[in-house]
Design a protein around this motif. Structure first.
Motif, PDB file in Angstrom:
ATOM      1  N   THR A  21       1.013  -1.291   0.105  1.00  0.00           N
ATOM      2  CA  THR A  21      -0.234  -0.038   0.058  1.00  0.00           C
ATOM      3  C   THR A  21       1.050   1.388  -0.015  1.00  0.00           C
ATOM      4  N   LEU A  22       2.068   1.256   0.805  1.00  0.00           N
ATOM      5  CA  LEU A  22       2.841   2.497   0.901  1.00  0.00           C
ATOM      6  C   LEU A  22       3.514   2.569  -0.431  1.00  0.00           C
ATOM      7  N   LEU A  23       4.107   1.562  -1.111  1.00  0.00           N
ATOM      8  CA  LEU A  23       4.911   1.694  -2.329  1.00  0.00           C
ATOM      9  C   LEU A  23       3.848   2.108  -3.298  1.00  0.00           C
ATOM     10  N   GLU A  28       0.964   9.967  -3.481  1.00  0.00           N
ATOM     11  CA  GLU A  28       0.095  10.652  -2.545  1.00  0.00           C
ATOM     12  C   GLU A  28       0.544  10.846  -1.301  1.00  0.00           C
ATOM     13  N   LEU A  29       1.413  10.027  -0.832  1.00  0.00           N
ATOM     14  CA  LEU A  29       2.261  10.311   0.609  1.00  0.00           C
ATOM     15  C   LEU A  29       3.191  11.382   0.379  1.00  0.00           C
ATOM     16  N   ASN A  30       3.759  11.592  -0.843  1.00  0.00           N
ATOM     17  CA  ASN A  30       4.750  12.879  -0.773  1.00  0.00           C
ATOM     18  C   ASN A  30       3.897  14.140  -0.747  1.00  0.00           C
ATOM     19  N   GLU A  31       2.607  14.100  -1.306  1.00  0.00           N
ATOM     20  CA  GLU A  31       1.749  15.203  -1.117  1.00  0.00           C
ATOM     21  C   GLU A  31       1.424  15.521   0.557  1.00  0.00           C
ATOM     22  N   TYR A  36       7.834   6.900   1.669  1.00  0.00           N
ATOM     23  CA  TYR A  36       8.065   5.245   2.126  1.00  0.00           C
ATOM     24  C   TYR A  36       9.242   4.989   1.472  1.00  0.00           C
ATOM     25  N   MET A  37      10.525   4.533   2.234  1.00  0.00           N
ATOM     26  CA  MET A  37      11.816   4.291   1.720  1.00  0.00           C
ATOM     27  C   MET A  37      11.964   2.699   1.603  1.00  0.00           C
ATOM     28  N   GLY A  38      10.957   1.996   1.628  1.00  0.00           N
ATOM     29  CA  GLY A  38      11.151   0.514   1.143  1.00  0.00           C
ATOM     30  C   GLY A  38      11.374  -0.366   2.469  1.00  0.00           C
ATOM     31  N   ALA A  91       9.472  10.036   6.985  1.00  0.00           N
ATOM     32  CA  ALA A  91       9.793   8.875   6.376  1.00  0.00           C
ATOM     33  C   ALA A  91       9.473   7.530   6.961  1.00  0.00           C
ATOM     34  N   ILE A  92       9.248   6.654   6.218  1.00  0.00           N
ATOM     35  CA  ILE A  92       8.843   5.275   6.660  1.00  0.00           C
ATOM     36  C   ILE A  92       9.699   4.144   6.313  1.00  0.00           C
ATOM     37  N   TRP A  93      10.355   3.403   7.246  1.00  0.00           N
ATOM     38  CA  TRP A  93      11.065   2.369   6.825  1.00  0.00           C
ATOM     39  C   TRP A  93      10.410   1.139   7.274  1.00  0.00           C
ATOM     40  N   SER A  94      10.190   0.193   6.454  1.00  0.00           N
ATOM     41  CA  SER A  94       9.351  -1.185   6.731  1.00  0.00           C
ATOM     42  C   SER A  94      10.159  -2.373   6.382  1.00  0.00           C
TER      43      SER A  94
END
Length: 233
Positions: A21-23, A28-31, A36-38, A91-94
């Protein structure tokens, strides 16, 4: 301050759905000022090292601790500067491997915290019996991750027991109130729950579900097929 949300798993708690979903909604997340950093920083602005790919966890873990720390810090610190220039402050790292392998990233995150970056850890736990059933279906039958013949659930369970609290204690000792432990079974929709925790506005975000439990017929055929291979499948 810049905010880094680190989603550490556990596996079999909707991690693939969260990541997909994040990828798929990166624009939309950037806005919203989020990036999302993967799984292995493969979505970071600075892409420099061979381990920066979806399946790069093992290559990253095989580096000596100092090299691993220096390379990851270089990528993240450089990325944070580029993010801030673009108005991105979160930022999100998953990576679901991190829950039970905190040594891979704990030192890195402590250095980033010393830089003044706000670090938060998000972990999901699940009813132990449900987790083991799901894990056995995927790693015991569907994608055999051991050598030899197909094992029964009882045989597989001797080494595949669900364990959440022991690794969680390590994270909690280091990040205390910044560790958010979530109940997968109570969440209802784990993707929506994660977005609430990470303060992502769900409007315009397409939520994706990745894994569907195979039918009994499919499982039986996979088990029969995989039983012919002595190695991993």
């Amino acid at each position: 301050p810049f905010r880094l949300t680190v989603h550490v798993g556990a596996g079999k708690t909707g991690t693939s759905s969260i990541q997909k979903t994040l990828l798929s909604n990166q624009s939309e997340l950037n806005e919203q000022g989020i990036h999302y950093m993967g799984l292995m920083l493969e979505q970071a602005p600075l892409k420099k090292y061979l381990w920066q790919k979806q399946r790069g966890t093992e290559a990253f873990s095989e580096l000596d601790g100092e090299t691993r720390r220096q390379q990851a810090l270089e990528v993240i610190r450089n990325s944070v500067k580029k993010f801030q220039d673009k108005g991105i402050s979160h930022a999100i790292w998953s990576n679901e491997s991190f829950l039970k392998r905190p040594d891979m990233v704990m030192g890195i995150l402590r250095h980033l915290r010393d830089d003044g970056i706000d670090i938060e850890i998000v972990a999901y736990v699940r009813r132990h019996d449900a987790w083991m059933k799901s894990a056995y279906i995927q790693w015991g039958l569907k994608h055999k991750t051991y050598k030899g013949n197909i094992k029964s659930f009882d045989e597989w369970a001797t080494k595949g027991r669900a364990e959440f609290m022991k690794p969680l204690k390590i994270w909690i000792e280091s990040f205390q109130d910044d560790v958010h432990v979530r109940n997968f079974d109570a969440s209802g929709d784990v993707v929506a729950d994660f977005m609430d925790v990470a303060e992502i506005d769900s409007k315009g975000i397409e939520k994706l579900r990745v894994y569907e439990s195979p039918s009994n017929e499919e499982l039986a055929l996979r088990a029969l097929f995989n039983s012919h291979y002595k190695g991993e499948v």
